[in-house]
Design a protein around this motif. Structure first.
Motif, PDB file in Angstrom:
ATOM      1  N   ALA A   1      42.396   8.804  -6.189  1.00 29.96           N
ATOM      2  CA  ALA A   1      41.227   8.229  -5.511  1.00 29.96           C
ATOM      3  C   ALA A   1      40.144   9.291  -5.330  1.00 29.96           C
ATOM      4  CB  ALA A   1      41.646   7.651  -4.156  1.00 29.96           C
ATOM      5  N   VAL A   2      40.554  10.520  -4.950  1.00 27.10           N
ATOM      6  CA  VAL A   2      39.572  11.589  -4.767  1.00 27.10           C
ATOM      7  C   VAL A   2      38.912  11.937  -6.101  1.00 27.10           C
ATOM      8  CG1 VAL A   2      39.266  14.008  -4.135  1.00 27.10           C
ATOM      9  CG2 VAL A   2      40.713  12.541  -2.738  1.00 27.10           C
ATOM     10  N   VAL A   3      39.733  12.039  -7.156  1.00 30.87           N
ATOM     11  CA  VAL A   3      39.181  12.390  -8.469  1.00 30.87           C
ATOM     12  C   VAL A   3      38.181  11.326  -8.929  1.00 30.87           C
ATOM     13  CG1 VAL A   3      39.768  12.638 -10.909  1.00 30.87           C
ATOM     14  CG2 VAL A   3      41.137  13.809  -9.178  1.00 30.87           C
ATOM     15  N   ILE A   4      38.553  10.054  -8.763  1.00 32.07           N
ATOM     16  CA  ILE A   4      37.630   8.990  -9.153  1.00 32.07           C
ATOM     17  C   ILE A   4      36.364   9.045  -8.294  1.00 32.07           C
ATOM     18  CG2 ILE A   4      37.287   6.473  -9.224  1.00 32.07           C
ATOM     19  CD1 ILE A   4      40.189   6.171 -10.047  1.00 32.07           C
ATOM     20  N   GLY A   5      36.538   9.336  -7.010  1.00 34.31           N
ATOM     21  CA  GLY A   5      35.389   9.452  -6.112  1.00 34.31           C
ATOM     22  C   GLY A   5      34.428  10.534  -6.571  1.00 34.31           C
ATOM     23  N   VAL A   6      34.953  11.707  -6.944  1.00 33.58           N
ATOM     24  CA  VAL A   6      34.104  12.807  -7.409  1.00 33.58           C
ATOM     25  C   VAL A   6      33.408  12.403  -8.702  1.00 33.58           C
ATOM     26  CG1 VAL A   6      34.107  15.178  -8.277  1.00 33.58           C
ATOM     27  CG2 VAL A   6      35.469  14.598  -6.266  1.00 33.58           C
ATOM     28  N   ALA A   7      34.180  11.773  -9.613  1.00 31.01           N
ATOM     29  CA  ALA A   7      33.601  11.359 -10.897  1.00 31.01           C
ATOM     30  C   ALA A   7      32.440  10.385 -10.668  1.00 31.01           C
ATOM     31  CB  ALA A   7      34.675  10.717 -11.774  1.00 31.01           C
TER      32      ALA A   7
ATOM     33  N   THR B   1      36.818  11.149 -17.963  1.00 34.10           N
ATOM     34  CA  THR B   1      37.391  10.816 -16.656  1.00 34.10           C
ATOM     35  C   THR B   1      38.795  10.197 -16.747  1.00 34.10           C
ATOM     36  OG1 THR B   1      35.210  10.645 -15.663  1.00 34.10           O
ATOM     37  CG2 THR B   1      37.006   9.590 -14.483  1.00 34.10           C
ATOM     38  N   PRO B   2      39.037   9.217 -17.620  1.00 38.77           N
ATOM     39  CA  PRO B   2      40.420   8.696 -17.706  1.00 38.77           C
ATOM     40  C   PRO B   2      41.428   9.790 -18.051  1.00 38.77           C
ATOM     41  CG  PRO B   2      38.916   7.239 -18.856  1.00 38.77           C
ATOM     42  CD  PRO B   2      38.128   8.479 -18.505  1.00 38.77           C
ATOM     43  N   GLY B   3      41.050  10.727 -18.915  1.00 35.62           N
ATOM     44  CA  GLY B   3      41.941  11.844 -19.264  1.00 35.62           C
ATOM     45  C   GLY B   3      42.247  12.702 -18.051  1.00 35.62           C
ATOM     46  N   ILE B   4      41.185  12.978 -17.267  1.00 31.12           N
ATOM     47  CA  ILE B   4      41.374  13.803 -16.058  1.00 31.12           C
ATOM     48  C   ILE B   4      42.276  13.080 -15.060  1.00 31.12           C
ATOM     49  CG2 ILE B   4      40.200  14.814 -14.057  1.00 31.12           C
ATOM     50  CD1 ILE B   4      39.475  16.420 -16.417  1.00 31.12           C
ATOM     51  N   ILE B   5      42.113  11.756 -14.972  1.00 33.65           N
ATOM     52  CA  ILE B   5      42.956  10.988 -14.034  1.00 33.65           C
ATOM     53  C   ILE B   5      44.432  11.162 -14.400  1.00 33.65           C
ATOM     54  CG2 ILE B   5      43.614   8.639 -13.319  1.00 33.65           C
ATOM     55  CD1 ILE B   5      40.619   7.909 -13.515  1.00 33.65           C
ATOM     56  N   LEU B   6      44.730  11.093 -15.701  1.00 34.18           N
ATOM     57  CA  LEU B   6      46.133  11.245 -16.095  1.00 34.18           C
ATOM     58  C   LEU B   6      46.612  12.685 -15.920  1.00 34.18           C
ATOM     59  CD1 LEU B   6      46.734   8.820 -19.040  1.00 34.18           C
ATOM     60  CD2 LEU B   6      47.144   8.565 -16.611  1.00 34.18           C
ATOM     61  N   MET B   7      45.671  13.631 -16.054  1.00 35.82           N
ATOM     62  CA  MET B   7      46.038  15.014 -15.785  1.00 35.82           C
ATOM     63  C   MET B   7      46.438  15.184 -14.326  1.00 35.82           C
ATOM     64  SD  MET B   7      43.694  17.999 -17.152  1.00 35.82           S
ATOM     65  CE  MET B   7      44.314  19.533 -16.595  1.00 35.82           C
ATOM     66  N   THR B   8      45.741  14.481 -13.444  1.00 35.74           N
ATOM     67  CA  THR B   8      46.075  14.507 -12.019  1.00 35.74           C
ATOM     68  C   THR B   8      47.525  14.108 -11.801  1.00 35.74           C
ATOM     69  OG1 THR B   8      43.833  13.718 -11.663  1.00 35.74           O
ATOM     70  CG2 THR B   8      45.287  13.726  -9.755  1.00 35.74           C
ATOM     71  N   THR B   9      47.950  13.081 -12.538  1.00 30.97           N
ATOM     72  CA  THR B   9      49.319  12.591 -12.341  1.00 30.97           C
ATOM     73  C   THR B   9      50.333  13.646 -12.765  1.00 30.97           C
ATOM     74  OG1 THR B   9      49.528  11.606 -14.535  1.00 30.97           O
ATOM     75  CG2 THR B   9      48.550  10.237 -12.817  1.00 30.97           C
ATOM     76  N   VAL B  10      50.005  14.407 -13.814  1.00 31.20           N
ATOM     77  CA  VAL B  10      50.950  15.433 -14.263  1.00 31.20           C
ATOM     78  C   VAL B  10      51.039  16.565 -13.256  1.00 31.20           C
ATOM     79  CG1 VAL B  10      51.580  16.974 -16.120  1.00 31.20           C
ATOM     80  CG2 VAL B  10      50.382  14.881 -16.635  1.00 31.20           C
ATOM     81  N   GLY B  11      49.884  16.970 -12.728  1.00 36.24           N
ATOM     82  CA  GLY B  11      49.870  18.011 -11.711  1.00 36.24           C
ATOM     83  C   GLY B  11      50.726  17.605 -10.528  1.00 36.24           C
ATOM     84  N   ALA B  12      50.580  16.335 -10.143  1.00 38.78           N
ATOM     85  CA  ALA B  12      51.345  15.834  -9.002  1.00 38.78           C
ATOM     86  C   ALA B  12      52.839  15.817  -9.325  1.00 38.78           C
ATOM     87  CB  ALA B  12      50.868  14.443  -8.630  1.00 38.78           C
ATOM     88  N   ALA B  13      53.161  15.506 -10.584  1.00 38.98           N
ATOM     89  CA  ALA B  13      54.576  15.496 -10.980  1.00 38.98           C
ATOM     90  C   ALA B  13      55.165  16.891 -10.837  1.00 38.98           C
ATOM     91  CB  ALA B  13      54.717  15.000 -12.409  1.00 38.98           C
ATOM     92  N   THR B  14      54.358  17.915 -11.187  1.00 36.20           N
ATOM     93  CA  THR B  14      54.824  19.291 -11.027  1.00 36.20           C
ATOM     94  C   THR B  14      55.190  19.548  -9.576  1.00 36.20           C
ATOM     95  OG1 THR B  14      53.261  19.905 -12.725  1.00 36.20           O
ATOM     96  CG2 THR B  14      54.263  21.691 -11.490  1.00 36.20           C
ATOM     97  N   SER B  15      54.304  19.131  -8.675  1.00 35.18           N
ATOM     98  CA  SER B  15      54.579  19.404  -7.260  1.00 35.18           C
ATOM     99  C   SER B  15      55.786  18.606  -6.783  1.00 35.18           C
ATOM    100  CB  SER B  15      53.342  19.112  -6.418  1.00 35.18           C
ATOM    101  OG  SER B  15      53.378  17.808  -5.901  1.00 35.18           O
ATOM    102  N   THR B  16      55.986  17.428  -7.349  1.00 40.08           N
ATOM    103  CA  THR B  16      57.172  16.647  -6.986  1.00 40.08           C
ATOM    104  C   THR B  16      58.436  17.388  -7.406  1.00 40.08           C
ATOM    105  OG1 THR B  16      55.944  14.615  -7.315  1.00 40.08           O
ATOM    106  CG2 THR B  16      58.334  14.422  -7.258  1.00 40.08           C
TER     107      THR B  16
END
Lengths: 258, 320
Positions: free
Chosen positions: A128-134, A70-85
């Protein structure tokens, strides 16, 4: 720098943040993708690979792996978001509206501030959504409130640095397509780190890389805060990496935007 | 527009290069307050570069520029506070609605919320966008987007407005609407700096016109003065073979080959395009026994201005 100037800078930044948030509401496909992808990865890794990988961690199967990944996935979320930024910065800069902003007597930094703060808000929602699903599928962190707070603070810093880097990549890109490519490499970094399996299981050269790239200390820090594992020097390394990336991203962005 | 007022825009010796390419080679301009000034020239003449420099978007390599009384180099912020710019490419936020675009401008000019809403409503009404106010700008037609663009420029109540090819790509009806709006603005004392590739547009709108070609001003004056520099039009005669063309040239005693015709079978003959001169021309061809395959009367346009003033016939793609 008078008080009026400062209050105008703040007002302009608030206006630009509102503009960016409106964009996200108008163009939700990107936000949905932003949240969807890490959730899919979480489910994939936990339900498809999780049983076997969890046992490889020294027993515990799927449940153990969920806590690990889960912590790895959380950081992956941040990278995905950086792409969209990066993409939205590149798209926005290509539009005539930014040229208009440049001919107006407004604070120039507010345009970038709008992107950075807007992105950070959307990343916070995604996390928050990712943590919620986890949590819903059985993630059981043992963090105390203070540790949650520290985790949130650390993530804010990490996301802040990544976002400035993404803004610079977006400004440097010739077009939105180009902007979507650069952060893609960042997407791989959690895999070549301790995001999905411990680095100790990797071949020597890869392990060396994994241990000296920014995502490993970041993931270890987050894992330590949420799961109570030993953090050691990872926290210092992660904070130093974040500060460095933020500084480079910020200065690079400012240089490109002048 | 009295002589006592300092000019709204004063430019001396403006120079700009991109690498080895000299784009502006010492431009001098003076635009009186409340006047409509038109910078006319073909694509690539440097018109947009002039607007970009005067509107603080890019820096100049040399020269002095004062806009609305402020020195551009020393005080760009004061210049920005006095100007409005509507660029060649629509400068609206396509993801926002028309109304939101105007409110965004109101916020950036630090108007009070109520004041901003009232102004936005008024501008939507004035630019005939009230019905489309709640629709995203991405759904607007070219003419609507350009009107919204100009409405956004007006939110800050600028004293000097730069319009970079405001009607390029618009249909004739939208073009006329735009012309009316521009005239109204000037009527309210706003100084307008307009670039265009259309002689007609400059003629209809501008008090003064300057002609820009490859980075230098080749002429400046009122439209009337400028038109006096243009010779009469010409008649284009196309023939089926070179013998006929040579025969026609002999019979008429004047004319030159139109290089834009790949077959080199078209003759351009100076003419005012009037009925009498056409009859005379055809009679002479008749007497020589030469029959043109095609005849077209060409009235004076920008092409001719360039032909005269630069001695360099532009190819058709550069000047429309």
């Amino acid at each position: 720098m008078g008080a009026v100037r400062v209050s105008h800078t703040l007002a302009d930044s608030a206006t630009m943040i509102r503009r960016r948030l409106k964009h996200m509401l108008r163009y939700p496909a990107m936000t949905v993708q932003l949240i969807g992808m890490p959730v899919v990865f979480l489910l994939l890794f936990v339900y498809v690979f999780g049983g076997t990988l969890g046992n490889g961690l020294g027993g515990g199967g799927r449940g153990r792996y969920l806590d690990y990944v889960t912590p790895g996935i959380i950081l992956m979320t941040t990278v995905g978001a950086a792409t969209s930024t990066a993409i939205s910065v590149a798209m926005d800069t290509a539009e005539g509206i930014v040229a208009r902003f440049r001919t107006m007597d407004i604070s120039r930094s507010s345009i970038l501030t709008g992107h950075v703060v807007g992105s950070m808000i959307s990343i916070a929602i995604s996390i928050a959504v990712v943590i919620g699903v986890a949590l819903a599928i059985g993630f059981r962190p043992n963090a105390e409130p203070l540790e949650w707070l520290a985790a949130a603070g650390f993530l804010t810093l990490f996301v802040f640095s990544l976002t400035w880097l993404a803004v610079a990549l977006g400004l440097a890109a010739k077009n939105p397509e180009g902007a979507s490519n650069a952060p893609l490499l960042l997407m791989l970094l959690p895999f070549f780190g301790s995001g999905f399996v411990p680095t100790g299981s990797m071949p020597a050269a890869l392990r060396w890389f994994a241990e000296y790239q920014p995502f490993t200390p970041a993931i270890e820090t987050l894992r330590g805060l949420l799961m109570g594992a030993a953090i050691g020097t990872s926290a210092y390394q992660a904070v130093a990496w974040s500060a460095g990336i933020a500084l480079v991203g910020f200065l690079w962005s400012m240089k490109l935007f002048r | 527009m009295t002589g006592a007022n300092p000019p709204a825009i004063a430019v001396t010796g403006l120079r700009k290069s991109y690498g080895d390419t000299l784009v502006l080679d010492g431009i001098d301009l003076a635009v009186a307050e409340g006047a409509i000034f038109s910078l006319l020239g073909p694509n690539g003449a440097g018109k947009t570069t002039v607007v970009q420099i005067l509107s603080t978007l890019i820096g100049a390599d040399g020269g002095d520029v004062r806009v609305a009384g402020h020195d551009l180099a020393a005080n760009p912020r004061a210049v920005r506070a006095s100007i409005g710019v509507t660029g060649q490419y629509s400068a609206v936020d396509k993801l926002l609605t028309g109304e939101e675009n105007l409110l965004l401008m109101a916020d950036l000019h630090h108007l009070r919320r109520r004041e901003g809403r009232r102004l936005a409503a008024r501008l939507l009404e004035r630019f005939d966008l009230t019905e489309a106010a709640k629709k995203p700008a991405s759904t607007y037609s070219g003419g609507m987007a350009r009107r919204l663009d100009l409405a956004m420029t007006l939110v800050g109540d600028p004293r000097v407005i730069f319009l970079d090819e405001p009607t390029t790509g618009l249909d004739p009806r939208s073009r006329r609407t735009m012309w009316r709006i521009i005239r109204d603005l000037a009527g309210n004392g706003v100084t307008i700096f307009l670039t265009t590739q259309y002689l007609e547009e400059a003629d209809r709108l501008a008090d003064r016109v300057a002609l820009l070609d490859r980075g230098t001003l080749v002429a400046e004056g009122t439209p009337e003065e400028l038109k006096r520099l243009i010779p009469g039009g010409h008649v284009a005669l196309r023939f089926t073979d070179e013998t006929a063309l040579a025969g026609a040239l002999g019979a008429l005693g004047t004319g030159f080959l139109d290089t834009s015709d790949d077959d080199r079978l078209t003759l351009r003959v100076p003419s005012d395009g009037g009925v009498a001169s056409l009859r005379d021309l055809l009679a002479r061809l008749d007497a020589a026994g030469v029959e043109p395959a095609d005849l077209a009367v060409h009235t004076p346009d920008l092409d001719d201005v360039f032909l005269t003033l630069t001695g360099d016939p532009k190819d058709g793609s550069a000047v429309r």
